[in-house]
Motif scaffolding. Structure first.
Motif, short mmCIF file in Angstrom:
data_model
loop_
_atom_site.label_atom_id
_atom_site.label_comp_id
_atom_site.label_asym_id
_atom_site.label_seq_id
_atom_site.Cartn_x
_atom_site.Cartn_y
_atom_site.Cartn_z
N UNK A 129 1.14 -1.44 -0.22
CA UNK A 129 0.08 -0.49 0.04
C UNK A 129 0.86 1.56 0.40
N UNK A 130 0.40 2.39 -0.75
CA UNK A 130 1.07 3.31 -1.06
C UNK A 130 0.12 4.83 -0.63
N UNK A 131 0.74 5.62 0.22
CA UNK A 131 -0.40 6.59 0.26
C UNK A 131 -0.81 7.52 -0.64
N UNK A 132 -1.92 8.01 -1.41
CA UNK A 132 -2.87 8.50 -2.28
C UNK A 132 -2.25 10.11 -2.31
N UNK A 133 -1.33 10.79 -1.28
CA UNK A 133 -1.13 11.91 -1.26
C UNK A 133 0.23 12.25 -1.35
N UNK A 134 1.74 11.34 -0.34
CA UNK A 134 2.08 11.71 -0.47
C UNK A 134 3.44 10.03 -1.13
N UNK A 135 2.46 9.35 -2.20
CA UNK A 135 3.38 8.69 -2.27
C UNK A 135 4.23 7.21 -1.74
N UNK A 136 4.45 7.45 -0.08
CA UNK A 136 5.34 7.09 0.64
C UNK A 136 4.57 5.65 0.71
N UNK A 137 5.60 4.46 0.80
CA UNK A 137 4.30 3.42 1.49
C UNK A 137 4.01 3.41 3.03
N UNK A 138 2.74 3.18 3.16
CA UNK A 138 2.39 2.96 3.91
C UNK A 138 1.94 0.92 4.77
N UNK A 139 2.65 1.26 6.13
CA UNK A 139 2.69 -0.29 7.22
C UNK A 139 2.38 0.09 8.20
N UNK A 140 2.76 -1.31 8.91
CA UNK A 140 2.58 -0.85 10.20
C UNK A 140 3.48 -0.70 10.91
N UNK A 141 3.83 -0.08 11.35
CA UNK A 141 4.94 0.54 12.33
C UNK A 141 5.30 -0.39 13.81
N UNK A 142 6.02 -0.91 14.26
CA UNK A 142 6.63 -1.47 16.07
C UNK A 142 8.03 -0.75 15.84
N UNK A 143 7.65 -0.85 16.97
CA UNK A 143 9.24 -0.45 17.90
C UNK A 143 10.52 -1.17 17.02
N UNK A 144 10.24 -2.02 16.90
CA UNK A 144 11.69 -3.07 16.26
C UNK A 144 11.43 -2.63 14.89
N UNK A 145 10.44 -2.86 14.14
CA UNK A 145 10.83 -1.81 12.11
C UNK A 145 11.60 -0.71 12.51
N UNK A 146 10.96 0.15 13.65
CA UNK A 146 11.05 2.09 13.47
C UNK A 146 12.17 1.62 13.80
N UNK A 147 13.03 1.46 15.04
CA UNK A 147 14.75 1.54 14.62
C UNK A 147 15.99 0.38 13.99
N UNK A 205 19.95 10.61 23.61
CA UNK A 205 21.14 9.52 22.63
C UNK A 205 21.08 8.71 21.91
N UNK A 206 20.96 9.10 20.33
CA UNK A 206 20.56 7.85 19.35
C UNK A 206 22.25 7.08 19.48
N UNK A 207 23.05 6.01 20.18
CA UNK A 207 23.52 5.18 20.10
C UNK A 207 23.15 3.52 20.28
N UNK A 208 23.44 2.35 19.86
CA UNK A 208 23.77 1.10 19.60
C UNK A 208 23.58 0.71 21.50
N UNK A 209 24.30 1.54 22.35
CA UNK A 209 23.88 0.69 23.66
C UNK A 209 22.48 1.46 24.20
N UNK A 210 21.58 2.68 23.31
CA UNK A 210 20.72 2.84 24.16
C UNK A 210 19.57 2.09 23.64
N UNK A 211 19.53 0.63 22.39
CA UNK A 211 18.47 0.46 21.60
C UNK A 211 17.26 -0.14 22.38
N UNK A 212 17.84 -0.81 23.47
CA UNK A 212 16.96 -1.09 24.71
C UNK A 212 15.48 0.08 24.61
N UNK A 213 16.65 0.88 25.52
CA UNK A 213 15.72 2.20 25.94
C UNK A 213 14.91 2.44 24.86
N UNK A 214 15.47 3.40 24.24
CA UNK A 214 14.87 3.50 22.86
C UNK A 214 13.75 3.14 23.26
N UNK A 215 13.86 1.55 22.78
CA UNK A 215 12.59 0.44 22.42
C UNK A 215 11.19 0.46 22.93
#
Length: 320
Positions: A129-147, A205-215
């Motif tokens: 699915x792509x957005x009819x307005x901006x043309x970007x892919x529309x999908x269900x995001x999860x914390x894992x997929x976002x990171x 801060x965005x660092x690999x050590x902070x991944x669990x905290x960001x999730x």
């Protein structure tokens, strides 16, 4: 070597019939190039149907059925091997009889062969699915997929901020919502309007050590934000330098457009849910009915331009 390769490709791109003797065919040998529209003509009794239906189609269908298991083949019609010395390069075939009992303006090759049923199911289950307005892919995001998506795109050690938005009900004011949020430990407010309050989930801060905290931050923000979260990349002055929106639903967070779950009927011109708003699935329209038809219902799913007929509807009724 190049010439030999071109010759081999040309040889494979054709159906070769050698020694066809089905019915009244007299040891006929010929080639049908693939991906071409071929017309077989001749006087009555010259063997047109014997060649097209009883030889080429019959052999293609017979080989296709043989690819199934023995259990599946018992439920399918078996076709006899035609009288022919050899047929090469033949793909699975579909035949439409010359006498068609179904005569409606909606009948197509796809409906008569039931290929449309498979295509509708394929698009409903496997399409993107792509957005009819901006043309970007529309999908269900999860914390894992976002990171995973941020990895490699956000510089390491960048300052980031995660927020979520809480809508203000009609019988509340922003101050009351902020007070309720404070009782849950959310005391940092980025912005507020009479309709919504944007709450800061975390600044870090965005660092690999902070991944669990960001999730954990993203999971909490999605919970309180009803599936929506905003990710800011901050500059040296701690002001947002880049903004990214995410949603756990079929929702374009950038354009704030919701989409329904895809269903096979959304891809059918025979269904009111999938038919073109202009031609209603018939492939044509008159000027006097175009306006009234296009305003009868809102669009529930982004549809491509009408390919069933001559009319091309490029604008969604829901956005008019």
């Amino acid at each position: 070597m190049a010439q030999h390769t071109q010759t081999s490709e040309a040889y494979r791109a054709a159906i070769r019939v050698e020694g066809a003797r089905q019915n009244n065919l007299k040891n006929l040998s010929l080639e049908f190039p693939l991906n071409k529209l071929i017309v077989v003509t001749g006087v009555s009794g010259s063997g047109k149907s014997s060649l097209a239906f009883d030889t080429v189609y019959s052999e293609g269908q017979r080989r296709y059925v043989e690819t199934f298991s023995a259990y599946t083949r018992q439920f399918l019609d078996r076709m006899d091997k035609p009288q022919v010395d050899r047929i090469e390069g033949i793909p699975p075939a579909v035949a439409i009889d010359q006498t068609n009992p179904v005569r409606t303006s909606r009948s197509t090759v796809g409906t008569m062969t039931e290929l449309n049923d498979h295509l509708k199911l394929l698009f409903a289950r496997a399409a993107t699915l792509y957005c009819r307005s901006c043309g970007r892919e529309v999908r269900r995001d999860t914390p894992q997929s976002i990171l995973d998506g941020l990895e490699g795109e956000v510089p390491t050690d960048s300052r980031i901020m995660i927020t979520f938005t809480v809508p203000v009900p009609t019988d509340f004011d922003p101050a009351e919502i902020i007070e309720l949020l404070g009782q849950e430990g959310y005391t940092r407010i980025r912005s507020q309007t009479p309709a919504a309050v944007e709450v800061i989930q975390d600044r870090t801060r965005y660092t690999p050590a902070n991944r669990q905290r960001l999730s954990e931050d993203l999971e909490a923000a999605m919970h309180h934000g009803k599936g929506r979260v905003t990710f800011y990349i901050l500059g040296a002055d701690l002001e947002p330098r880049e903004t990214r929106h995410y949603s756990s639903d079929l929702h374009c967070a950038t354009c704030d457009i919701h989409y329904r779950e895809p269903a096979p009927n959304f891809f059918s011109f025979n269904s009111p849910m999938g038919a073109c708003d202009t031609c209603r699935g018939f492939g044509g329209s008159s000027a006097s009915t175009t306006t009234s038809l296009s305003r009868t219902r809102p669009r529930l799913w982004p549809k491509a331009r009408c390919v069933h007929g001559r009319v091309r509807a490029t604008e969604s009724a829901g956005r008019r």
